[in-house]
Design an enzyme around this catalytic site. Sequence first.
Site, PDB file in Angstrom:
ATOM      1  N   ASP A  95      50.001  89.888  42.239  1.00 23.40           N
ATOM      2  CA  ASP A  95      49.937  88.446  42.463  1.00 23.40           C
ATOM      3  C   ASP A  95      51.245  87.758  42.095  1.00 23.40           C
ATOM      4  O   ASP A  95      51.493  86.634  42.532  1.00 23.40           O
ATOM      5  CB  ASP A  95      48.806  87.828  41.634  1.00 23.40           C
ATOM      6  CG  ASP A  95      47.437  88.132  42.196  1.00 23.40           C
ATOM      7  OD1 ASP A  95      47.353  88.524  43.370  1.00 23.40           O
ATOM      8  OD2 ASP A  95      46.447  87.974  41.458  1.00 23.40           O
ATOM      9  N   GLU A 151      53.507  90.913  33.344  1.00 23.95           N
ATOM     10  CA  GLU A 151      53.960  89.524  33.228  1.00 23.95           C
ATOM     11  C   GLU A 151      55.245  89.269  33.997  1.00 23.95           C
ATOM     12  O   GLU A 151      55.747  88.146  33.998  1.00 23.95           O
ATOM     13  CB  GLU A 151      54.144  89.153  31.753  1.00 23.95           C
ATOM     14  CG  GLU A 151      52.845  89.093  30.967  1.00 23.95           C
ATOM     15  CD  GLU A 151      51.850  88.114  31.562  1.00 23.95           C
ATOM     16  OE1 GLU A 151      52.264  86.984  31.920  1.00 23.95           O
ATOM     17  OE2 GLU A 151      50.667  88.458  31.670  1.00 23.95           O
ATOM     18  N   GLU A 192      60.150  92.420  32.981  1.00 19.73           N
ATOM     19  CA  GLU A 192      59.019  91.898  32.223  1.00 19.73           C
ATOM     20  C   GLU A 192      59.071  90.383  32.143  1.00 19.73           C
ATOM     21  O   GLU A 192      58.177  89.761  31.570  1.00 19.73           O
ATOM     22  CB  GLU A 192      59.010  92.501  30.825  1.00 19.73           C
ATOM     23  CG  GLU A 192      58.846  94.019  30.808  1.00 19.73           C
ATOM     24  CD  GLU A 192      58.791  94.582  29.409  1.00 19.73           C
ATOM     25  OE1 GLU A 192      57.694  94.617  28.833  1.00 19.73           O
ATOM     26  OE2 GLU A 192      59.856  94.975  28.900  1.00 19.73           O
ATOM     27  N   ARG A 212      60.976  86.661  34.351  1.00 17.81           N
ATOM     28  CA  ARG A 212      60.991  85.958  35.624  1.00 17.81           C
ATOM     29  C   ARG A 212      62.344  86.091  36.316  1.00 17.81           C
ATOM     30  O   ARG A 212      63.384  85.788  35.729  1.00 17.81           O
ATOM     31  CB  ARG A 212      60.682  84.469  35.420  1.00 17.81           C
ATOM     32  CG  ARG A 212      59.289  84.171  34.909  1.00 17.81           C
ATOM     33  CD  ARG A 212      59.115  82.664  34.714  1.00 17.81           C
ATOM     34  NE  ARG A 212      59.468  81.937  35.918  1.00 17.81           N
ATOM     35  CZ  ARG A 212      58.616  81.700  36.925  1.00 17.81           C
ATOM     36  NH1 ARG A 212      57.390  82.163  36.868  1.00 17.81           N
ATOM     37  NH2 ARG A 212      59.008  81.019  37.987  1.00 17.81           N
ATOM     38  N   ALA A 267      63.889  89.506  25.090  1.00 15.53           N
ATOM     39  CA  ALA A 267      62.579  88.858  25.206  1.00 15.53           C
ATOM     40  C   ALA A 267      62.691  87.372  24.915  1.00 15.53           C
ATOM     41  O   ALA A 267      63.366  86.949  23.970  1.00 15.53           O
ATOM     42  CB  ALA A 267      61.597  89.519  24.245  1.00 15.53           C
ATOM     43  N   ARG A 269      74.770  85.697  21.194  1.00 20.64           N
ATOM     44  CA  ARG A 269      73.798  85.596  20.105  1.00 20.64           C
ATOM     45  C   ARG A 269      73.945  84.247  19.409  1.00 20.64           C
ATOM     46  O   ARG A 269      74.973  83.581  19.520  1.00 20.64           O
ATOM     47  CB  ARG A 269      74.017  86.721  19.102  1.00 20.64           C
ATOM     48  CG  ARG A 269      75.326  86.610  18.323  1.00 20.64           C
ATOM     49  CD  ARG A 269      75.536  87.780  17.388  1.00 20.64           C
ATOM     50  NE  ARG A 269      76.738  87.569  16.572  1.00 20.64           N
ATOM     51  CZ  ARG A 269      77.226  88.469  15.726  1.00 20.64           C
ATOM     52  NH1 ARG A 269      76.632  89.659  15.613  1.00 20.64           N
ATOM     53  NH2 ARG A 269      78.311  88.206  15.012  1.00 20.64           N
ATOM     54  N   ARG A 270      72.892  83.867  18.680  1.00 25.53           N
ATOM     55  CA  ARG A 270      72.958  82.659  17.867  1.00 25.53           C
ATOM     56  C   ARG A 270      73.142  83.078  16.410  1.00 25.53           C
ATOM     57  O   ARG A 270      72.352  83.869  15.881  1.00 25.53           O
ATOM     58  CB  ARG A 270      71.692  81.822  18.030  1.00 25.53           C
ATOM     59  CG  ARG A 270      71.779  80.456  17.345  1.00 25.53           C
ATOM     60  CD  ARG A 270      70.529  79.626  17.601  1.00 25.53           C
ATOM     61  NE  ARG A 270      70.379  79.290  19.005  1.00 25.53           N
ATOM     62  CZ  ARG A 270      70.997  78.292  19.616  1.00 25.53           C
ATOM     63  NH1 ARG A 270      71.854  77.542  18.935  1.00 25.53           N
ATOM     64  NH2 ARG A 270      70.791  78.047  20.888  1.00 25.53           N
ATOM     65  N   ASN A 271      74.179  82.536  15.788  1.00 21.17           N
ATOM     66  CA  ASN A 271      74.425  82.839  14.388  1.00 21.17           C
ATOM     67  C   ASN A 271      73.246  82.350  13.545  1.00 21.17           C
ATOM     68  O   ASN A 271      72.916  81.165  13.556  1.00 21.17           O
ATOM     69  CB  ASN A 271      75.729  82.174  13.934  1.00 21.17           C
ATOM     70  CG  ASN A 271      76.151  82.592  12.540  1.00 21.17           C
ATOM     71  OD1 ASN A 271      75.448  82.372  11.574  1.00 21.17           O
ATOM     72  ND2 ASN A 271      77.342  83.192  12.460  1.00 21.17           N
TER      73      ASN A 271
END
Length: 299
Positions: A146, A163, A179, A181, A222, A270-272
Amino acid sequence: MTIKRIGHRYTDAASGKTIDTWFPRTNKEIARSCLALKVGLLKSDFVEVEIESLDDAPKSVEEAYLRLHLLSECQVKPNSLNLDGVFGLLANVAWTSAGPVLPGEVENLRGLIAEENHQLSVTSIDKFPRMTDYVIPEGVRIGNADRIRLGAHLASGTTVMHEGFVNFNAGTLGDSMVEGRISAGVIVGENSDIGGGASIMGTLSGGGKQVVSMGKRNLLGANAGLGISLGDDCIVESGLYLTAGTKVKTPDGEIVSARDLTGQSGLLFRRNSQTGAVEAITSDSSVWGGLNSSLHSND
């Protein structure tokens, strides 16, 4: 290049409006049947469709369906053919277990098939049907059909988990784990992983024309988001939504907008965790280990 195919067409019996057209890969006259056809809500016939140039916009519903088939058959790649005006051509259809009908005919259909011992279900009301009802791609695994629209391009070796979502005129070019969009217009290179809940910006909303793509051996973590293109061997940290305007500290210490890094390879975004600043550091795909090859042998 001229493309000529034979399709089986459903039309609404009352209005004559084209509902859909299915084009068998064999290019033979193969008929379909459904309860909506049996009780007279649909009519069917064979139609030959010829496209002189994929660079020209589609002129009919039938031609639009052929273009979507070509994408899902992996005969053409996303963004390599003209789909201008496709939404205006396609009818909004109720895709039911008794066949596709105009939404206003669902109640009528339910009554007409009451003696058929059939529990009617409506899987969606949309202009685009499920890909797997029209095209079965080779070497692909799909957890939830779907969530894959006709016109999705799934290369052999692609695994789409339950998903995962792939829109039309978008998809993968080789072994991939999906996994999250993949929105319209987005292309994902081979050996890349779209993590659970992750999302890649498409071109349908906001008038955007900038196509977002991912190269080879990339990991979109993720619940991450991506609004710029990546080269090869890049990683976007889980939970980080990287838009074109996100301010990023480069490996050289310069602060730039993420759009200035579009298409570059070998970066880890990345975020510190202490300062909250978004950083790009030099990295490579070996950091995340790559795809599990046993998951993508989809014979």
